[in-house]
Design a protein around this motif. Structure first.
Motif, PDB file in Angstrom:
ATOM      1  N   LYS A  28      -6.133   6.355  -9.656  1.00  0.00           N
ATOM      2  CA  LYS A  28      -5.042   5.463  -9.279  1.00  0.00           C
ATOM      3  C   LYS A  28      -5.629   4.297  -8.480  1.00  0.00           C
ATOM      4  O   LYS A  28      -6.414   4.523  -7.543  1.00  0.00           O
ATOM      5  N   LEU A  29      -5.252   3.091  -8.856  1.00  0.00           N
ATOM      6  CA  LEU A  29      -5.643   1.927  -8.064  1.00  0.00           C
ATOM      7  C   LEU A  29      -4.752   1.868  -6.834  1.00  0.00           C
ATOM      8  O   LEU A  29      -3.528   1.854  -6.950  1.00  0.00           O
ATOM      9  N   LYS A  30      -5.374   1.836  -5.666  1.00  0.00           N
ATOM     10  CA  LYS A  30      -4.597   1.824  -4.433  1.00  0.00           C
ATOM     11  C   LYS A  30      -5.138   0.755  -3.489  1.00  0.00           C
ATOM     12  O   LYS A  30      -6.275   0.305  -3.622  1.00  0.00           O
ATOM     13  N   LEU A  31      -4.300   0.382  -2.555  1.00  0.00           N
ATOM     14  CA  LEU A  31      -4.675  -0.596  -1.546  1.00  0.00           C
ATOM     15  C   LEU A  31      -5.062   0.147  -0.272  1.00  0.00           C
ATOM     16  O   LEU A  31      -4.269   0.903   0.292  1.00  0.00           O
ATOM     17  N   ASP A  32      -6.294  -0.062   0.166  1.00  0.00           N
ATOM     18  CA  ASP A  32      -6.771   0.537   1.407  1.00  0.00           C
ATOM     19  C   ASP A  32      -6.594  -0.476   2.533  1.00  0.00           C
ATOM     20  O   ASP A  32      -7.136  -1.581   2.488  1.00  0.00           O
ATOM     21  N   ILE A  33      -5.811  -0.111   3.532  1.00  0.00           N
ATOM     22  CA  ILE A  33      -5.586  -0.999   4.669  1.00  0.00           C
ATOM     23  C   ILE A  33      -6.285  -0.390   5.886  1.00  0.00           C
ATOM     24  O   ILE A  33      -5.704   0.361   6.658  1.00  0.00           O
ATOM     25  N   GLY A  34      -7.562  -0.702   6.007  1.00  0.00           N
ATOM     26  CA  GLY A  34      -8.322  -0.226   7.148  1.00  0.00           C
ATOM     27  C   GLY A  34      -8.679  -1.408   8.028  1.00  0.00           C
ATOM     28  O   GLY A  34      -7.815  -2.173   8.448  1.00  0.00           O
ATOM     29  N   LEU A  35      -9.973  -1.570   8.307  1.00  0.00           N
ATOM     30  CA  LEU A  35     -10.408  -2.741   9.067  1.00  0.00           C
ATOM     31  C   LEU A  35     -10.167  -4.013   8.269  1.00  0.00           C
ATOM     32  O   LEU A  35     -10.001  -5.095   8.827  1.00  0.00           O
ATOM     33  N   ARG A  36     -10.175  -3.895   6.926  1.00  0.00           N
ATOM     34  CA  ARG A  36      -9.844  -5.017   6.048  1.00  0.00           C
ATOM     35  C   ARG A  36      -9.226  -4.463   4.771  1.00  0.00           C
ATOM     36  O   ARG A  36      -9.472  -3.319   4.397  1.00  0.00           O
ATOM     37  N   LYS A  37      -8.435  -5.289   4.121  1.00  0.00           N
ATOM     38  CA  LYS A  37      -7.801  -4.854   2.881  1.00  0.00           C
ATOM     39  C   LYS A  37      -8.845  -4.814   1.762  1.00  0.00           C
ATOM     40  O   LYS A  37      -9.699  -5.687   1.659  1.00  0.00           O
ATOM     41  N   GLU A  75      -8.555   5.858  -6.378  1.00  0.00           N
ATOM     42  CA  GLU A  75      -8.413   7.215  -5.850  1.00  0.00           C
ATOM     43  C   GLU A  75      -8.485   8.221  -7.000  1.00  0.00           C
ATOM     44  O   GLU A  75      -7.698   8.166  -7.947  1.00  0.00           O
ATOM     45  N   VAL A  76      -9.436   9.129  -6.915  1.00  0.00           N
ATOM     46  CA  VAL A  76      -9.604  10.180  -7.915  1.00  0.00           C
ATOM     47  C   VAL A  76      -9.634  11.520  -7.190  1.00  0.00           C
ATOM     48  O   VAL A  76     -10.490  11.736  -6.318  1.00  0.00           O
ATOM     49  N   ALA A  77      -8.703  12.397  -7.536  1.00  0.00           N
ATOM     50  CA  ALA A  77      -8.621  13.731  -6.921  1.00  0.00           C
ATOM     51  C   ALA A  77      -8.602  13.649  -5.396  1.00  0.00           C
ATOM     52  O   ALA A  77      -9.262  14.434  -4.703  1.00  0.00           O
ATOM     53  N   GLY A  78      -7.864  12.650  -4.887  1.00  0.00           N
ATOM     54  CA  GLY A  78      -7.709  12.517  -3.446  1.00  0.00           C
ATOM     55  C   GLY A  78      -8.842  11.814  -2.732  1.00  0.00           C
ATOM     56  O   GLY A  78      -8.791  11.613  -1.515  1.00  0.00           O
ATOM     57  N   VAL A  79      -9.886  11.423  -3.469  1.00  0.00           N
ATOM     58  CA  VAL A  79     -11.040  10.738  -2.877  1.00  0.00           C
ATOM     59  C   VAL A  79     -10.969   9.252  -3.232  1.00  0.00           C
ATOM     60  O   VAL A  79     -10.855   8.893  -4.411  1.00  0.00           O
ATOM     61  N   SER A  80     -11.050   8.386  -2.224  1.00  0.00           N
ATOM     62  CA  SER A  80     -11.001   6.936  -2.457  1.00  0.00           C
ATOM     63  C   SER A  80     -12.402   6.403  -2.702  1.00  0.00           C
ATOM     64  O   SER A  80     -13.325   6.655  -1.921  1.00  0.00           O
ATOM     65  N   MET A  81     -12.555   5.635  -3.804  1.00  0.00           N
ATOM     66  CA  MET A  81     -13.861   5.141  -4.214  1.00  0.00           C
ATOM     67  C   MET A  81     -13.858   3.612  -4.225  1.00  0.00           C
ATOM     68  O   MET A  81     -12.958   2.999  -4.809  1.00  0.00           O
ATOM     69  N   PRO A  82     -14.869   2.966  -3.613  1.00  0.00           N
ATOM     70  CA  PRO A  82     -14.943   1.501  -3.634  1.00  0.00           C
ATOM     71  C   PRO A  82     -15.313   0.988  -5.016  1.00  0.00           C
ATOM     72  O   PRO A  82     -15.816   1.734  -5.864  1.00  0.00           O
ATOM     73  N   ILE A  83     -15.100  -0.302  -5.228  1.00  0.00           N
ATOM     74  CA  ILE A  83     -15.173  -0.879  -6.574  1.00  0.00           C
ATOM     75  C   ILE A  83     -16.539  -0.718  -7.230  1.00  0.00           C
ATOM     76  O   ILE A  83     -16.630  -0.537  -8.445  1.00  0.00           O
ATOM     77  N   MET A  84     -17.622  -0.737  -6.461  1.00  0.00           N
ATOM     78  CA  MET A  84     -18.948  -0.648  -7.073  1.00  0.00           C
ATOM     79  C   MET A  84     -19.259   0.747  -7.607  1.00  0.00           C
ATOM     80  O   MET A  84     -20.251   0.925  -8.319  1.00  0.00           O
ATOM     81  N   GLY A 123       0.792  -1.222   0.000  1.00  0.00           N
ATOM     82  CA  GLY A 123       0.000   0.000   0.000  1.00  0.00           C
ATOM     83  C   GLY A 123       0.824   1.271   0.000  1.00  0.00           C
ATOM     84  O   GLY A 123       0.288   2.366   0.046  1.00  0.00           O
ATOM     85  N   ALA A 124       2.150   1.151  -0.032  1.00  0.00           N
ATOM     86  CA  ALA A 124       3.024   2.325   0.015  1.00  0.00           C
ATOM     87  C   ALA A 124       2.948   3.121  -1.280  1.00  0.00           C
ATOM     88  O   ALA A 124       3.084   4.343  -1.273  1.00  0.00           O
ATOM     89  N   THR A 125       2.741   2.444  -2.394  1.00  0.00           N
ATOM     90  CA  THR A 125       2.624   3.098  -3.690  1.00  0.00           C
ATOM     91  C   THR A 125       1.367   2.576  -4.381  1.00  0.00           C
ATOM     92  O   THR A 125       0.832   1.538  -3.999  1.00  0.00           O
ATOM     93  N   PRO A 126       0.873   3.287  -5.397  1.00  0.00           N
ATOM     94  CA  PRO A 126      -0.319   2.791  -6.088  1.00  0.00           C
ATOM     95  C   PRO A 126      -0.079   1.407  -6.692  1.00  0.00           C
ATOM     96  O   PRO A 126       1.039   1.071  -7.083  1.00  0.00           O
ATOM     97  N   ILE A 127      -1.137   0.631  -6.769  1.00  0.00           N
ATOM     98  CA  ILE A 127      -1.070  -0.622  -7.516  1.00  0.00           C
ATOM     99  C   ILE A 127      -0.892  -0.297  -9.001  1.00  0.00           C
ATOM    100  O   ILE A 127      -0.117  -0.932  -9.705  1.00  0.00           O
ATOM    101  N   PHE A 128      -1.606   0.730  -9.448  1.00  0.00           N
ATOM    102  CA  PHE A 128      -1.481   1.202 -10.832  1.00  0.00           C
ATOM    103  C   PHE A 128      -1.829   2.692 -10.850  1.00  0.00           C
ATOM    104  O   PHE A 128      -2.796   3.095 -10.218  1.00  0.00           O
ATOM    105  N   ALA A 172      -9.666  -4.148 -13.932  1.00  0.00           N
ATOM    106  CA  ALA A 172      -8.816  -4.310 -12.745  1.00  0.00           C
ATOM    107  C   ALA A 172      -8.289  -5.738 -12.571  1.00  0.00           C
ATOM    108  O   ALA A 172      -7.078  -5.930 -12.413  1.00  0.00           O
ATOM    109  N   PRO A 173      -9.142  -6.790 -12.585  1.00  0.00           N
ATOM    110  CA  PRO A 173      -8.582  -8.143 -12.435  1.00  0.00           C
ATOM    111  C   PRO A 173      -7.724  -8.566 -13.619  1.00  0.00           C
ATOM    112  O   PRO A 173      -6.745  -9.301 -13.446  1.00  0.00           O
TER     113      PRO A 173
END
Length: 383
Positions: free
Chosen positions: A186-195, A200-209, A158-163, A219-220
């Motif tokens: 940017k595809l990123k890894l969110d490490i919160g309660l679960r991975k 991430e678009v303009a600093g806002v993280s958006m879930p896959i749906m 999660g240190a750098t974007p996945i893509f 993505a896959p």
């Protein structure tokens, strides 16, 4: 490699000799996926049997019980007493091979990216093998398990974007994919309660749906390509010789399809042999253009390479020049799964000659049949 299937599911006879890139076209439910899954089994049968047994599957060494385990529930009906598989001119004894498993440290030679890949991600994370119900074929469960392992190891910091990410894909391909599919995201890894994977678009993280359909489909596929295309210091994944990609165009705009095809070109450049199924006329148009340019008797080598670069809207760099040079030496073939009253048969339509007397060739296995028909109907306005 030559594979012949007879009397299997909808297939009356499929006879295909693979090139460096082998493209399969044809309507839905004509047996393309059955062919590709059997191709993988012919090459990787020992590893497949071992993997299934590792996850607790038991078919009592009987082919009839093995078929729904491998292809998915209900698929035992595809096989009958007249069914036949030929591999490089010899009968492939599938009844024998469902009983044999490989060594624990053996590697599969075929990496399979299935059409149902969007279904492997639940709540932003790839599903484990045994979480799928019996309706799913082995290739979906196996792909999901591999992607889950990738996400849990190499791409799990999660240190750098996945893509986009340095070291994965040539920069020119990475830039093209970023522009046409991910846009500013940017595809990123969110490490919160679960991975989970986030966009991430303009600093806002958006879930896959919340992503576009094309981004969810891509993505896959992207993660599978990460596994196949390690850093530039390593040409290819050790032991893997074949890559199967079903419907790489799913959910994508035509320009994005062109850019995804560039990843196929890089697979070829790294000496993978690729089998690809598609319903996209854009992909076949690219194959036609490549073959036309490369085989032109009068064009100079420099002109051919410039035209190939122009085809993909690439600038000449050391990376792109190598891609194009490697592409010129590859054999690209197209096979049509053609429905007939007796069942589906295959036809080599690699010439893709729009002037051919054979409609299967001129209409590229039916992919431009509707366009031709609409043009004819509109033309009647002027008669």
């Amino acid at each position: 490699m030559r594979v012949v299937l007879e009397n299997i599911g909808p297939i009356k006879k499929a006879d295909i000799s693979a090139g460096d890139l082998t493209v399969l076209v044809g309507p839905q439910a004509t047996g393309k996926s059955i062919f590709l899954q059997l191709f993988k089994f012919c090459v990787d049968h020992a590893d497949i049997v071992r993997e299934l047994k590792k996850f607790g599957f038991d078919w009592k060494n009987e082919l009839e019980s093995f078929l729904p385990v491998y292809f998915g529930e209900g698929m035992q009906a595809i096989w009958n007493s007249q069914s036949y598989i030929g591999l490089n001119g010899r009968k492939f004894q599938i009844e024998t091979h469902v009983k044999r498993s490989g060594k624990a440290d053996s590697e599969a030679k075929v990496f399979y990216i299935p059409a149902q890949r969007v279904l492997i991600i639940s709540a932003g994370w790839p599903l484990p093998f045994n979480s799928f119900d019996p309706t799913y074929p082995f290739v979906v469960k196996d792909f999901s398990e591999k992607i889950r392992q990738i996400m849990s190891s190499r791409l799990g910091s999660g240190a750098t974007p996945i893509f986009p990410r340095d070291g994965y894909f040539k920069k020119e391909i990475r830039d093209a994919l970023q522009k046409s599919i991910m846009r500013e995201g940017k595809l990123k890894l969110d490490i919160g309660l679960r991975k989970r994977i986030m966009l991430e678009v303009a600093g806002v993280s958006m879930p896959i749906m919340t992503w576009s359909a094309g981004q969810r489909e891509f993505a896959p596929l992207l993660l599978g390509l990460f596994w196949l295309l390690p850093s530039a210091k390593v040409s290819k994944k050790q032991g893997v010789n074949w890559v199967i990609v079903e419907e790489p165009e799913a959910g994508l705009h035509p320009l994005a399809i062109r850019d995804v095809f560039l990843t196929i070109v890089e697979l070829l450049s790294r000496n993978y042999r690729v089998l690809l199924s598609t319903h996209s006329s854009g992909i076949i148009e690219l194959v036609w253009a490549i073959n036309e340019i490369v085989s032109h008797p009068e064009a100079t080598a420099d002109k051919k390479r410039k035209l190939l670069l122009d085809l993909f809207e690439l600038k000449a760099t050391a990376n792109t020049n190598k891609l194009i040079k490697d592409l010129e030496n590859k054999k690209l073939v197209v096979n049509y799964f053609r429905p007939t009253e007796a069942g589906v048969v295959t036809e080599d339509i690699s010439s893709l000659d729009p002037g051919s007397d054979k409609k299967s060739v001129s209409e590229w296995g039916g992919l431009v049949e509707f366009t031709s028909k609409t043009n004819e109907i509109v033309a009647k306005l002027w008669r």
